[in-house]
Design an enzyme around this catalytic site. Structure first.
Site, PDB file in Angstrom:
ATOM      1  CB  CYS A   1      -0.990  -0.039   1.154  1.00 26.20           C
ATOM      2  SG  CYS A   1      -2.398   1.093   0.895  1.00 26.20           S
TER       3      CYS A   1
ATOM      4  CE  LYS B   1     -10.480   4.370   3.251  1.00 28.72           C
ATOM      5  NZ  LYS B   1     -10.631   4.301   4.726  1.00 28.72           N
TER       6      LYS B   1
ATOM      7  CB  SER C   1      -8.829   0.373   2.913  1.00 29.14           C
ATOM      8  OG  SER C   1      -9.152   1.397   3.835  1.00 29.14           O
TER       9      SER C   1
ATOM     10  CG  HIS D   1      -4.685  -3.252   2.433  1.00 28.51           C
ATOM     11  ND1 HIS D   1      -3.506  -3.072   3.120  1.00 28.51           N
ATOM     12  CD2 HIS D   1      -5.110  -2.014   2.075  1.00 28.51           C
ATOM     13  CE1 HIS D   1      -3.228  -1.779   3.194  1.00 28.51           C
ATOM     14  NE2 HIS D   1      -4.173  -1.118   2.562  1.00 28.51           N
TER      15      HIS D   1
ATOM     16  CD  GLU E   1      -2.164  -6.202   4.220  1.00 24.42           C
ATOM     17  OE1 GLU E   1      -2.242  -5.013   4.560  1.00 24.42           O
ATOM     18  OE2 GLU E   1      -2.124  -6.571   3.021  1.00 24.42           O
TER      19      GLU E   1
ATOM     20  NE  ARG F   1     -11.159   4.539  11.401  1.00 28.03           N
ATOM     21  CZ  ARG F   1     -10.261   4.136  10.499  1.00 28.03           C
ATOM     22  NH1 ARG F   1      -9.169   3.486  10.873  1.00 28.03           N
ATOM     23  NH2 ARG F   1     -10.471   4.368   9.207  1.00 28.03           N
TER      24      ARG F   1
END
Length: 312
Positions: A142, A163, A192, A235, A237, A249
């Site tokens: 990233c 985003k 993300s 991502h 992972e 969040r």
């Protein structure tokens, strides 16, 4: 693990052209076994979560991995206990005289900043240069991947209007790449980020090959053979609930955020998200570790000096 067959057997060239890992008896005789030494330069705030994610992927191979946790020397983390950092991490300046078979440089939630404005940018540039003499293969993830490709090739990161958030379909652009063994033609990867790299700028940079890409979110995985590096902007992972944690969040803080695309069943946040990338995540990192095993010098101190490919 590779299949060992005679180099003059027709299957040798056929399988090689298909990207299957093959090894001649002569090559096998030159290859000894030792633990693979991999470092994690962890730039993420949630250190332990990130450690677990990457250790899970590289630890799933049949090879013995020596896993070292590394931090920037002067930067002080605010989200992980000091005792944890003191016990398990070493600053970069302490490991810079060592050699590593592999190094993972993680992302960091600072993509809105110009690279040069990052407080540890100067030392990170030292890390990039150090990889050329002390690391056999580097994996930038990233923001870490964007920073590396910018440093070595001048490819810029561009801010997005919205985003990129969710699980996006990607395509296998180089099926014979050793890093993509076992990959499907089409699959999803969690994304993300607020920034992107331009495919046209990557194409214009000498020596870069895009291995994975998406019609929706652009290039994903880029190989840089000259610098013995891979750059991934998304991502693999991530845990099953990582995007959910980020979404919850932002909702709790009142931050404007869209429901992550193609993540919850029927895009309904009240339902449990489905993990549809785990198998490809293990394939990618397992293939990376396997490629390191095939090509790294047996003598760790020869890393950066010995350019002999054991498969040649």
């Amino acid at each position: 693990m590779p299949i060992k067959i005679p180099a003059d057997l027709p299957a040798y060239s056929v399988l090689s052209d298909e990207g299957v890992m093959v090894m001649s008896p002569d090559q096998a005789a030159r290859q000894d076994i030792r633990p693979i030494k991999i470092g994690l330069l962890n730039l993420m705030p949630k250190k332990i979560q990130t450690e677990n994610q990457f250790a899970r992927l590289i630890g799933a191979t049949p090879l013995q991995i020596e896993f070292s946790l590394i931090r920037m020397t002067e930067h002080q983390t605010k989200n992980t206990a000091a005792a944890h950092m003191e016990e398990f991490y070493r600053p970069f300046q302490e490991v810079r005289d060592e050699k590593f078979d592999g190094l993972i440089i993680t992302g960091a939630p600072i993509e809105h900043l110009p690279f040069e404005d990052v407080t540890y940018w100067q030392e990170l540039c030292e890390v990039f240069e150090w990889t050329q003499t002390n690391v056999h293969s580097t994996f930038g993830v990233c923001w870490g991947g964007m920073a590396m490709i910018n440093y070595f090739h001048g490819v810029r990161k561009h801010m997005l209007d919205h985003k990129a958030f969710g699980c996006f379909r990607h395509q296998n652009l180089q099926p014979t790449s050793p890093y993509l063994r076992g990959f499907s033609d089409d699959f999803v990867i969690p994304v993300s980020r607020w920034t992107e790299m331009s495919q046209s700028e990557i194409d214009a940079a000498p020596g870069l090959t895009t291995l994975l890409g998406s019609a929706d979110v652009g290039p994903c995985l880029v190989e840089d053979k000259a610098h013995r590096a891979l750059y991934i902007f998304n991502h693999f992972e991530y845990d099953s609930d990582t995007l959910k944690q980020e979404y919850d969040r932002d909702v709790a803080s009142g931050t404007e955020i869209n429901v992550p695309i193609n993540y919850y069943p029927d895009d309904d946040p009240s339902q449990r998200p489905l993990n549809r990338w785990r198998s490809h995540a293990h394939l990618l990192y397992g293939n990376w570790v396997s490629e390191i095993y095939q090509t790294t010098p047996y003598d760790v101190e020869r890393i950066g000096l010995d350019t002999t490919d054991l498969r040649a």
